[in-house]
Scaffold this active site. Structure first.
Site, short mmCIF file in Angstrom:
data_model
loop_
_atom_site.label_atom_id
_atom_site.label_comp_id
_atom_site.label_asym_id
_atom_site.label_seq_id
_atom_site.Cartn_x
_atom_site.Cartn_y
_atom_site.Cartn_z
CG HIS A 1 73.99 56.30 119.79
ND1 HIS A 1 72.72 56.69 120.12
CD2 HIS A 1 73.84 55.10 119.14
CE1 HIS A 1 71.84 55.80 119.70
NE2 HIS A 1 72.49 54.83 119.11
CB CYS B 1 71.83 50.31 122.60
SG CYS B 1 70.64 49.95 121.31
CG HIS C 1 74.96 50.94 117.73
ND1 HIS C 1 74.84 51.01 119.10
CD2 HIS C 1 73.82 51.50 117.23
CE1 HIS C 1 73.69 51.56 119.41
NE2 HIS C 1 73.04 51.88 118.31
CG HIS D 1 71.45 54.73 114.47
ND1 HIS D 1 70.72 53.59 114.24
CD2 HIS D 1 71.73 54.73 115.80
CE1 HIS D 1 70.55 52.94 115.38
NE2 HIS D 1 71.17 53.61 116.35
CG ASP E 1 77.74 64.11 108.79
OD1 ASP E 1 77.20 63.01 108.99
OD2 ASP E 1 78.23 64.44 107.69
CG HIS E 2 80.98 61.25 109.01
ND1 HIS E 2 79.88 61.71 108.32
CD2 HIS E 2 81.41 60.16 108.34
CE1 HIS E 2 79.66 60.93 107.28
NE2 HIS E 2 80.57 59.98 107.27
CD GLU F 1 68.25 55.61 117.29
OE1 GLU F 1 68.96 56.29 118.01
OE2 GLU F 1 67.50 54.72 117.73
ZN LIG Z 1 71.49 53.22 118.29
#
Ligand SMILES: [Zn+2]
Ligand SMILES: [Zn+2]
Length: 290
Positions: free
Chosen positions: A148, A167, A173, A175, A213-214, A260
């Site tokens: 995100h 961020c 980046h 998680h 996901d992904h 997260e």
């Molecule tokens: Zn983040």
């Protein structure tokens, strides 16, 4: 002042989900592979929570006494047992995780000032019972990986950096998100279930894990085109996605927790069934830093 203390214990036991009054096809329909003869087992982990005032020795209860009661009343009887037969309660209502938690409460309540029974069937599935009739909570823990970028579309890059720090960097980046979904429901007096676990897993998979996901959340999930995908906004959206389908399974979404990173997690609770717009107002996310 009241204090809650928690005592951990464990036992290994087997069980089988099978109701003799139903046909084989009906049993399989209800319980899937849990019907297989002669059963299967789990390493259960039990947390017994007690509430009370502190005594003159600075304790809610003497822990060596608590340990003895739990061992005599629960673990020495259940360890290495076949649950369906070991306690008569399980002949009437199958020994699902939520029903085992309820029956352990009933057995310990005359001896200990219980606040909660929490029973892990494995690290990703556990039940909570708090002494309210047939009401119990079931939590499934699962995960997805996603990228995100935190940046408000109406603000300049500099302004976003000011608010979101690293961020806001332009290429995002990622998680490995861990998610805990807790549902609340009534234990069925015969099947022992508050919800069809397979169906609940499928709802979580179909509505959240598979679509999220992904992905790069900002671009792949339409909701986040305009809403900044902070952990708080993600958890609020997950709650919106899951509430209705879980209600259709006959249970109620109670809580969603999104972890997260080891340092940052977030959770939202659901009140009674509410409309989409009312949900928005009633749902202040609770940020917990650990
Ligand atoms: Zn983040
Ligand atoms: Zn099982």
């Amino acid at each position: 002042m009241k204090c809650i203390i928690n005592r951990r214990a464990q036992f290994s036991a087997s069980h089988r989900y099978w109701l003799p009054e139903l046909s084989e096809a009906e049993n399989v329909q209800l319980f899937g592979s849990c019907t297989q003869f002669p059963g299967h087992g789990h390493n259960y982990v039990l947390f017994v929570s007690l509430i009370g005032d502190l005594d003159e020795y600075g304790m809610v209860q003497n822990l060596s006494e608590v340990k003895k009661v739990i061992k005599q009343g629960v673990t020495s009887q259940l360890d290495y047992s076949y649950l369906n037969d070991v306690w008569s309660e399980f002949q009437q209502t199958l020994p699902t995780t939520e029903n085992i938690a309820r029956v352990i409460w009933q057995r310990l309540a005359p001896h200990l000032p219980l606040a909660r029974i929490q029973l892990f069937e494995h690290p990703e599935l556990w039940a909570d019972y708090q002494g309210n009739g047939m009401e119990a909570f079931l939590t499934i823990s699962t995960h997805f990986s996603a990228a995100h970028r935190l940046a408000h579309p109406d603000l300049s890059y500099e302004e976003n950096c000011e608010i979101y720090g690293k961020c806001a960097r332009p290429n995002g980046h990622g998680h490995n998100y861990h998610m805990e979904v807790t549902v609340k429901g009534e234990i069925h007096p015969r099947t022992g279930m508050i919800v069809d676990l397979g169906a609940l897993n499928k709802v979580i998979e179909d509505y959240v894990v598979e679509p999220f996901d992904h992905t790069f959340l900002n671009k792949d999930i339409p909701y986040f085109a305009q809403v900044v995908p902070t952990a708080e906004n993600i958890v609020v959206h997950i709650r919106q996605l899951l509430q209705q389908p879980i209600q259709e399974l006959g249970a109620q979404l109670y809580k969603v927790k999104l972890i997260e990173s080891p340092n940052n997690s977030c959770e939202v609770y659901c009140s009674e069934p509410i409309s989409y717009s009312a949900t928005e107002q009633a749902s202040e996310p609770v940020l917990t830093s650990v």
